[in-house]
Design a protein around this motif. Sequence first.
Motif, PDB file in Angstrom:
ATOM      1  N   UNK A 164       0.797  -1.231   0.000  1.00 34.71           N
ATOM      2  CA  UNK A 164       0.000   0.000   0.000  1.00 34.71           C
ATOM      3  C   UNK A 164       0.830   1.280   0.000  1.00 34.71           C
ATOM      4  N   UNK A 165       1.962   1.281   0.696  1.00 37.05           N
ATOM      5  CA  UNK A 165       2.733   2.515   0.825  1.00 37.05           C
ATOM      6  C   UNK A 165       3.597   2.814  -0.396  1.00 37.05           C
ATOM      7  N   UNK A 166       3.801   1.845  -1.275  1.00 36.18           N
ATOM      8  CA  UNK A 166       4.710   2.048  -2.405  1.00 36.18           C
ATOM      9  C   UNK A 166       4.241   3.138  -3.365  1.00 36.18           C
ATOM     10  N   UNK A 167       3.009   3.074  -3.889  1.00 37.79           N
ATOM     11  CA  UNK A 167       2.584   4.142  -4.813  1.00 37.79           C
ATOM     12  C   UNK A 167       2.528   5.508  -4.135  1.00 37.79           C
ATOM     13  N   UNK A 168       2.243   5.522  -2.837  1.00 36.24           N
ATOM     14  CA  UNK A 168       2.165   6.797  -2.128  1.00 36.24           C
ATOM     15  C   UNK A 168       3.540   7.454  -2.037  1.00 36.24           C
ATOM     16  N   UNK A 169       4.598   6.647  -2.064  1.00 40.53           N
ATOM     17  CA  UNK A 169       5.945   7.223  -2.095  1.00 40.53           C
ATOM     18  C   UNK A 169       6.149   8.022  -3.369  1.00 40.53           C
ATOM     19  N   UNK A 170       5.547   7.604  -4.489  1.00 36.89           N
ATOM     20  CA  UNK A 170       5.673   8.344  -5.745  1.00 36.89           C
ATOM     21  C   UNK A 170       5.079   9.743  -5.629  1.00 36.89           C
ATOM     22  N   UNK A 171       4.076   9.913  -4.782  1.00 33.39           N
ATOM     23  CA  UNK A 171       3.503  11.242  -4.556  1.00 33.39           C
ATOM     24  C   UNK A 171       4.544  12.146  -3.905  1.00 33.39           C
ATOM     25  N   UNK A 375      15.739   5.938  -1.218  1.00 31.95           N
ATOM     26  CA  UNK A 375      14.464   6.013  -0.511  1.00 31.95           C
ATOM     27  C   UNK A 375      13.475   4.993  -1.057  1.00 31.95           C
ATOM     28  N   UNK A 376      13.438   4.844  -2.374  1.00 33.11           N
ATOM     29  CA  UNK A 376      12.540   3.857  -2.974  1.00 33.11           C
ATOM     30  C   UNK A 376      12.967   2.445  -2.590  1.00 33.11           C
ATOM     31  N   UNK A 377      14.289   2.180  -2.563  1.00 29.37           N
ATOM     32  CA  UNK A 377      14.771   0.856  -2.166  1.00 29.37           C
ATOM     33  C   UNK A 377      14.346   0.537  -0.735  1.00 29.37           C
ATOM     34  N   UNK A 378      14.401   1.534   0.155  1.00 31.27           N
ATOM     35  CA  UNK A 378      13.954   1.321   1.526  1.00 31.27           C
ATOM     36  C   UNK A 378      12.463   0.987   1.575  1.00 31.27           C
ATOM     37  N   UNK A 379      11.673   1.686   0.771  1.00 37.99           N
ATOM     38  CA  UNK A 379      10.233   1.399   0.736  1.00 37.99           C
ATOM     39  C   UNK A 379       9.980  -0.018   0.214  1.00 37.99           C
ATOM     40  N   UNK A 380      10.754  -0.434  -0.782  1.00 36.37           N
ATOM     41  CA  UNK A 380      10.585  -1.789  -1.322  1.00 36.37           C
ATOM     42  C   UNK A 380      10.957  -2.841  -0.286  1.00 36.37           C
ATOM     43  N   UNK A 381      12.056  -2.600   0.450  1.00 34.72           N
ATOM     44  CA  UNK A 381      12.457  -3.544   1.486  1.00 34.72           C
ATOM     45  C   UNK A 381      11.439  -3.579   2.617  1.00 34.72           C
ATOM     46  N   UNK A 382      10.891  -2.417   2.971  1.00 30.60           N
ATOM     47  CA  UNK A 382       9.864  -2.381   4.014  1.00 30.60           C
ATOM     48  C   UNK A 382       8.629  -3.157   3.581  1.00 30.60           C
ATOM     49  N   UNK A 383       8.237  -3.000   2.318  1.00 29.45           N
ATOM     50  CA  UNK A 383       7.084  -3.739   1.803  1.00 29.45           C
ATOM     51  C   UNK A 383       7.359  -5.238   1.793  1.00 29.45           C
ATOM     52  N   UNK A 407       5.038  -3.048  -7.255  1.00 29.64           N
ATOM     53  CA  UNK A 407       6.463  -2.703  -7.235  1.00 29.64           C
ATOM     54  C   UNK A 407       6.974  -2.425  -8.638  1.00 29.64           C
ATOM     55  N   UNK A 408       6.568  -3.254  -9.592  1.00 28.24           N
ATOM     56  CA  UNK A 408       6.988  -3.041 -10.979  1.00 28.24           C
ATOM     57  C   UNK A 408       6.476  -1.712 -11.510  1.00 28.24           C
ATOM     58  N   UNK A 409       5.197  -1.408 -11.245  1.00 28.19           N
ATOM     59  CA  UNK A 409       4.630  -0.141 -11.711  1.00 28.19           C
ATOM     60  C   UNK A 409       5.323   1.046 -11.042  1.00 28.19           C
ATOM     61  N   UNK A 410       5.624   0.919  -9.746  1.00 30.84           N
ATOM     62  CA  UNK A 410       6.271   2.019  -9.026  1.00 30.84           C
ATOM     63  C   UNK A 410       7.668   2.284  -9.572  1.00 30.84           C
ATOM     64  N   UNK A 411       8.441   1.231  -9.765  1.00 29.42           N
ATOM     65  CA  UNK A 411       9.798   1.398 -10.292  1.00 29.42           C
ATOM     66  C   UNK A 411       9.756   1.958 -11.706  1.00 29.42           C
TER      67      UNK A 411
END
Length: 707
Positions: A164-171, A375-383, A407-411
């Motif tokens: 859930x938090x991954x796309x919100x990181x893109x914001x 920062x994105x790598x940290x979000x991916x590891x957290x997920x 994850x694929x869409x976010x990256x």
Amino acid sequence: MAGSRLPRRLFLQGVAAVFMFAFASLYTQIPGLYGPEGILPARKTLRPQGKGRWQQLWETPTLLWEAPRLGLDTAQGLELLSLLGALLALGALLLSPLRHPVVYLLLWAAYLSACQVGQVFLYFQWDSLLLETGFLAVLVAPLRPASHRKQAPQGGRAGALPHEDLPFWLVRWLLFRLMFASGVVKLTSRCPAWWGLTALTYHYETQCLPTPAAWFAHHLPVWLHKLSVVATFLIEIAVPPLFFAPIRRLRLAAFYSQVLLQVLIIITGNYNFFNLMTLVLTTALLDDQHLAAEPGHGSRKKTTTSWPKALLATLSLLLELAVYGLLACGTVRYFGLEVDWQQRTIHSRTTFTFHQFSQWLKTLTLPTVWLGVASLAWELLSALWRWTQVRGWLRKFSAAVKLSLVSTATVALFLISLVPYSYVEPGTHGRLWTGAHRLFGAVEHLQLANSYGLFRRMTGLGGRPEVVLEGSYDGHHWTEIEFMYKPGNLSRPPPVVVPHQPRLDWQMWFAALGPHTHSPWFTSLVLRLLQGKEPVIRLIQSQVAKYPFHKGPPTYIRAQRYKYWFSQPGEQGQWWRRQWVEEFFPPVSLGDPTLETLLRQFGLQDKSPPRARSANSTLAQALHWTRTQLSPLEAPALLWGLLVAIGAVRVVQALLAPWSLRSSPLAPASREKRRPAPHKDSGAASEQATPAPNPCTSSSRTARRKK
């Protein structure tokens, strides 16, 4: 880390609100801008090229290709899209079940469809920003409401899913790109007003549509204007990297600094929904803990913590203070801040050169990209860690599939966004991975990622240029044609029209910056006024009776260029003063060779009349009736009415919430579960009813003893 459930909900509601304002504002202007008798008829933009249906839709992605199948022309199709978009956005704002990915995908597709035929009147950065934010909302919106999810395992966040938090990181990344680029371009443009810290001594007066508060801001002391420019550079360049800080207090400080900047802009300028959109993006810097989404968090008793946690808290505080000190010292050093105690002022000046800034930008831009990667790598590891906490092989498999897709869409979106972001520094742009360039080129026309850079140069340093239209019946006696929103009448105060954007008034501001040949649409505007077309007249005056030539179109039209300045304090009844500069557009009449030459040169002649559509269709009649009912309202009044209605509905929902909870069939059972009972099974019952976050409570101990 605190959760982001409530910030995500605020974000989705905010995006829905901005879509509603954008669609409603555009709807009121469609006949005059894009109708058959409008300035730039939309039907001219969609010409079938003999290509396949899907290829045509991919190359020009707009749903308006399907308008003829409904018996509508392009402008009517645009009206239908705007109405449906506004209603759908209103529903998503008020009803949580409608905050669904499909709804936001429809809103995004509808606005993208409008932008494909909007031409110069929809070529603003905030239109691109809305499209990019709207697409991110598709990924952020949950497939199922949180209330329908089962309880999270003990120790996890209730109802939270790993992805859930991954796309919100893109914001958050989008907010960083927007603010950092907007600050950098002010200096890379070599604008003397920005480098001299005097930009705000001109800005309030020369911006497109100032508010009454801008007049008062304009007359503030010069030293305060210069200090405000320093604060702007600090907020837009130095603060955005803190969006990714591991210390939440730094992120919250960054949040409040951005909110302060946007609120001040809203007070002093009519920038439609742009600042509201930016405020919506800032929700990505918040968390549930800050918004009191965690019940009982504030009332929780203080307990002794282990020495590693205490050491970590101390180090975090020291790091936080070091960051604040670094920002303060850097500001004082690079902007030469000095306090003059005698005059009670603060002097400021830039102490670095353009070459030094360019070298700094070359050094820093690529590290900011790596900051985003880290920062994105940290979000991916957290997920991924949250996924390991999911129980049950079936749920684990389902969560793995969702996490992989998101994850694929976010990256992919992050890689795409790197290309427009790197425009701020050409060297970094050339060193980007070629795959990112190819990916961006493949989807560029969908506007999934865009470059930004607001207020790049300060215009009107010698006075605000303004184009004033004039009409005449005999060519000797001229009458000014006053617009509703842009400056004209010297005694009329600046209006407040937020969140409406009068797009013709905005383009008139851009037209005044150069010759009329740089704004081909202006010739079409003159033609429509000579023809007396009511849809175009309503763009200038919504109440046609106030239009000076409402009894009959003028025989001649011309335009003059003036320079406007705010009036000085003490000039009673005057908001502006002006001086004539030159003729902007020569006097012309229908059939005039000059007018015909310009129309032919810009391709604005109506060689092919619009194809007749059945006006008797139910859909066309419904659109006409709706337009008839809403046309007496001015656009700002319509949008403010929507805002008041939303507020009233919210109040009713809040008042009915306790009643609906009491009348719910589950309410007695829930009350029974919450009621303490002295029976021997009370401990076990309470343990089943609530998960009891603290295992050391007395009820838990009692339950274990009875077992």
